[in-house]
Design a protein around this motif. Structure first.
Motif, PDB file in Angstrom:
ATOM      1  N   VAL A 289       0.838  -1.202   0.000  1.00  0.00           N
ATOM      2  CA  VAL A 289       0.000   0.000   0.000  1.00  0.00           C
ATOM      3  C   VAL A 289       0.873   1.252   0.000  1.00  0.00           C
ATOM      4  CG1 VAL A 289      -1.710   1.331   1.294  1.00  0.00           C
ATOM      5  CG2 VAL A 289      -1.953  -1.146   1.093  1.00  0.00           C
ATOM      6  N   LYS A 290       1.942   1.237   0.793  1.00  0.00           N
ATOM      7  CA  LYS A 290       2.842   2.385   0.847  1.00  0.00           C
ATOM      8  C   LYS A 290       3.726   2.468  -0.387  1.00  0.00           C
ATOM      9  CE  LYS A 290       3.032   2.635   5.898  1.00  0.00           C
ATOM     10  NZ  LYS A 290       3.912   2.562   7.096  1.00  0.00           N
ATOM     11  N   VAL A 291       4.214   1.318  -0.840  1.00  0.00           N
ATOM     12  CA  VAL A 291       5.128   1.301  -1.982  1.00  0.00           C
ATOM     13  C   VAL A 291       4.444   1.801  -3.253  1.00  0.00           C
ATOM     14  CG1 VAL A 291       6.459  -0.211  -3.513  1.00  0.00           C
ATOM     15  CG2 VAL A 291       6.584  -0.518  -1.038  1.00  0.00           C
ATOM     16  N   LEU A 292       3.184   1.401  -3.470  1.00  0.00           N
ATOM     17  CA  LEU A 292       2.451   1.797  -4.679  1.00  0.00           C
ATOM     18  C   LEU A 292       1.563   3.018  -4.457  1.00  0.00           C
ATOM     19  CD1 LEU A 292       1.375  -1.655  -6.202  1.00  0.00           C
ATOM     20  CD2 LEU A 292       3.410  -0.290  -6.693  1.00  0.00           C
ATOM     21  N   ASN A 293       1.647   3.631  -3.267  1.00  0.00           N
ATOM     22  CA  ASN A 293       0.829   4.821  -2.947  1.00  0.00           C
ATOM     23  C   ASN A 293      -0.660   4.543  -3.143  1.00  0.00           C
ATOM     24  OD1 ASN A 293       2.895   6.758  -2.275  1.00  0.00           O
ATOM     25  ND2 ASN A 293       3.441   6.789  -4.448  1.00  0.00           N
ATOM     26  N   LEU A 294      -1.118   3.420  -2.603  1.00  0.00           N
ATOM     27  CA  LEU A 294      -2.520   3.038  -2.763  1.00  0.00           C
ATOM     28  C   LEU A 294      -3.416   3.665  -1.708  1.00  0.00           C
ATOM     29  CD1 LEU A 294      -2.104  -0.772  -3.565  1.00  0.00           C
ATOM     30  CD2 LEU A 294      -2.208   1.158  -5.159  1.00  0.00           C
ATOM     31  N   LYS A 295      -2.825   4.173  -0.625  1.00  0.00           N
ATOM     32  CA  LYS A 295      -3.628   4.770   0.448  1.00  0.00           C
ATOM     33  C   LYS A 295      -4.050   6.173   0.043  1.00  0.00           C
ATOM     34  CE  LYS A 295      -5.278   5.105   4.698  1.00  0.00           C
ATOM     35  NZ  LYS A 295      -6.167   6.254   4.411  1.00  0.00           N
ATOM     36  N   GLU A 296      -5.332   6.366  -0.064  1.00  0.00           N
ATOM     37  CA  GLU A 296      -5.821   7.697  -0.444  1.00  0.00           C
ATOM     38  C   GLU A 296      -7.255   7.870   0.014  1.00  0.00           C
ATOM     39  OE1 GLU A 296      -4.998  10.681  -4.048  1.00  0.00           O
ATOM     40  OE2 GLU A 296      -5.472   8.631  -4.636  1.00  0.00           O
ATOM     41  N   ASP A 297      -7.528   9.010   0.629  1.00  0.00           N
ATOM     42  CA  ASP A 297      -8.890   9.357   1.030  1.00  0.00           C
ATOM     43  C   ASP A 297      -9.418  10.421   0.084  1.00  0.00           C
ATOM     44  OD1 ASP A 297      -8.424   7.630   3.064  1.00  0.00           O
ATOM     45  OD2 ASP A 297      -8.631   9.073   4.699  1.00  0.00           O
ATOM     46  N   ILE A 298     -10.603  10.172  -0.469  1.00  0.00           N
ATOM     47  CA  ILE A 298     -11.186  11.068  -1.472  1.00  0.00           C
ATOM     48  C   ILE A 298     -12.567  11.503  -1.007  1.00  0.00           C
ATOM     49  CG2 ILE A 298     -11.899  11.291  -3.877  1.00  0.00           C
ATOM     50  CD1 ILE A 298      -9.962   8.945  -4.485  1.00  0.00           C
ATOM     51  N   ILE A 299     -12.780  12.804  -0.987  1.00  0.00           N
ATOM     52  CA  ILE A 299     -14.080  13.351  -0.602  1.00  0.00           C
ATOM     53  C   ILE A 299     -14.814  13.822  -1.851  1.00  0.00           C
ATOM     54  CG2 ILE A 299     -15.291  15.131   0.706  1.00  0.00           C
ATOM     55  CD1 ILE A 299     -13.097  15.152   2.718  1.00  0.00           C
TER      56      ILE A 299
END
Length: 301
Positions: free
Chosen positions: A155-165
């Motif tokens: 998740v960190k390596v591919l920048n998969l963590k994201e919160d979208i409003i």
């Protein structure tokens, strides 16, 4: 209007989680429709490197692999046929969780221990269009440069963590039809200073801004369009956009095309100013005219 928390943080110091931020913004007049928290449903999936591949002694369509996951080497049995020794792949270790509530446990496949699973793009709930070169029903093969990240959270390596409003912007708040506008609203709602990351951009100085090497802009309907700005950029190379830009566009619901198209869409989303890029050689006479439609005139495209 969609906005990622990561992008909004350029404009304000956000010190609350996305759910709390959504509540605060709704109470101050920016109605929040939904909040997506991407990457939260992927747990204990790491970067691994395939060290060995051998045929399964009791199954023609299975292979037994040894995979380096940084702190240890584990055995995984798989039926994938697109892998080879040296490949860098996502590994769901024993006890990991995948999108859709899938839980991975250590087990046996045809009598051989399997201590995890190699993941495909689909199993990580990613889009095949965002990862060119991957195959839909095969293991996701990562870039060789990620070998330095063996054992790290995918998740960190591919920048998969994201919160979208996702905001519902009413017609009386056109100032919020941009990331900058939402950033200003966020700063005000949190009682934080507004940060403008573009405030130090120098104005491009040119003596005659209407004529640049033959390019001319003419406005014949100033009551409808009082200002139209054109600038020429030379030595342009069309290529894929950087990953950070692709990610921000995707968060806003815009598909990446190439660096030129993406730049115009990025500025439109950030500043609320529509843009378009033209090949100057395709403009007749290098002359752009802003006018009313002519009677019986057909639009060509």
């Amino acid at each position: 209007m969609k906005a990622s928390i990561e992008w909004l943080k350029e404009y304000s110091d956000i010190d609350v989680d996305s759910v709390k931020l959504g509540d605060i913004l709704t109470m101050t007049g920016s109605k929040v429709e939904t909040i997506e928290q991407l990457g939260n449903d992927i747990k204990n999936v790491v970067v691994g490197k395939i060290m060995e591949i051998e045929k399964h002694p009791d199954a023609d369509k299975l292979v037994v692999t040894k995979v380096d996951v940084g702190t240890e080497k584990i055995q995984i049995v798989t039926g994938a046929n697109n892998i080879k020794v040296g490949d860098i792949v996502p590994i769901a270790k024993d006890g990991s969780e995948l999108p859709g509530g899938v839980k991975i446990k250590k087990g046996k496949l045809r009598g051989m221990d399997s201590c995890g699973m190699m993941c495909s793009v689909g199993e990580l709930n990613l889009s095949i269009t965002d990862y060119p070169g991957q195959i839909e029903h095969g293991i996701m093969i990562l870039d060789k440069k990620l070998e330095k990240d063996l054992g790290k959270d995918i998740v960190k390596v591919l920048n998969l963590k994201e919160d979208i409003i996702d905001f519902e912007i009413t017609s009386n708040r056109p100032d919020c039809f941009s990331i900058e506008g939402l950033g200003r609203e966020t700063a005000a709602s949190l009682n934080k200073p507004f940060k403008n990351p573009r405030k130090n951009i120098d104005e491009w100085k040119i003596e005659d801004k209407e004529e640049i090497e033959g390019l001319k802009v003419e406005i014949t309907a100033p009551d409808l369009c009082y200002r139209y700005v054109a600038r020429m950029v030379k030595n342009v190379k069309i290529e894929p956009s950087p990953e950070w830009m692709v990610r921000r566009l995707k968060a806003c619901g815009v598909r990446s095309i190439n660096n030129i198209v993406d730049i115009t869409n990025y500025v439109m989303l950030e500043m609320g100013q529509p843009m378009h890029a033209f090949d100057i050689n395709s403009i007749e006479g290098k002359h752009i005219t802003v006018r009313r439609a002519k009677k019986m005139k057909k639009l060509q495209h």
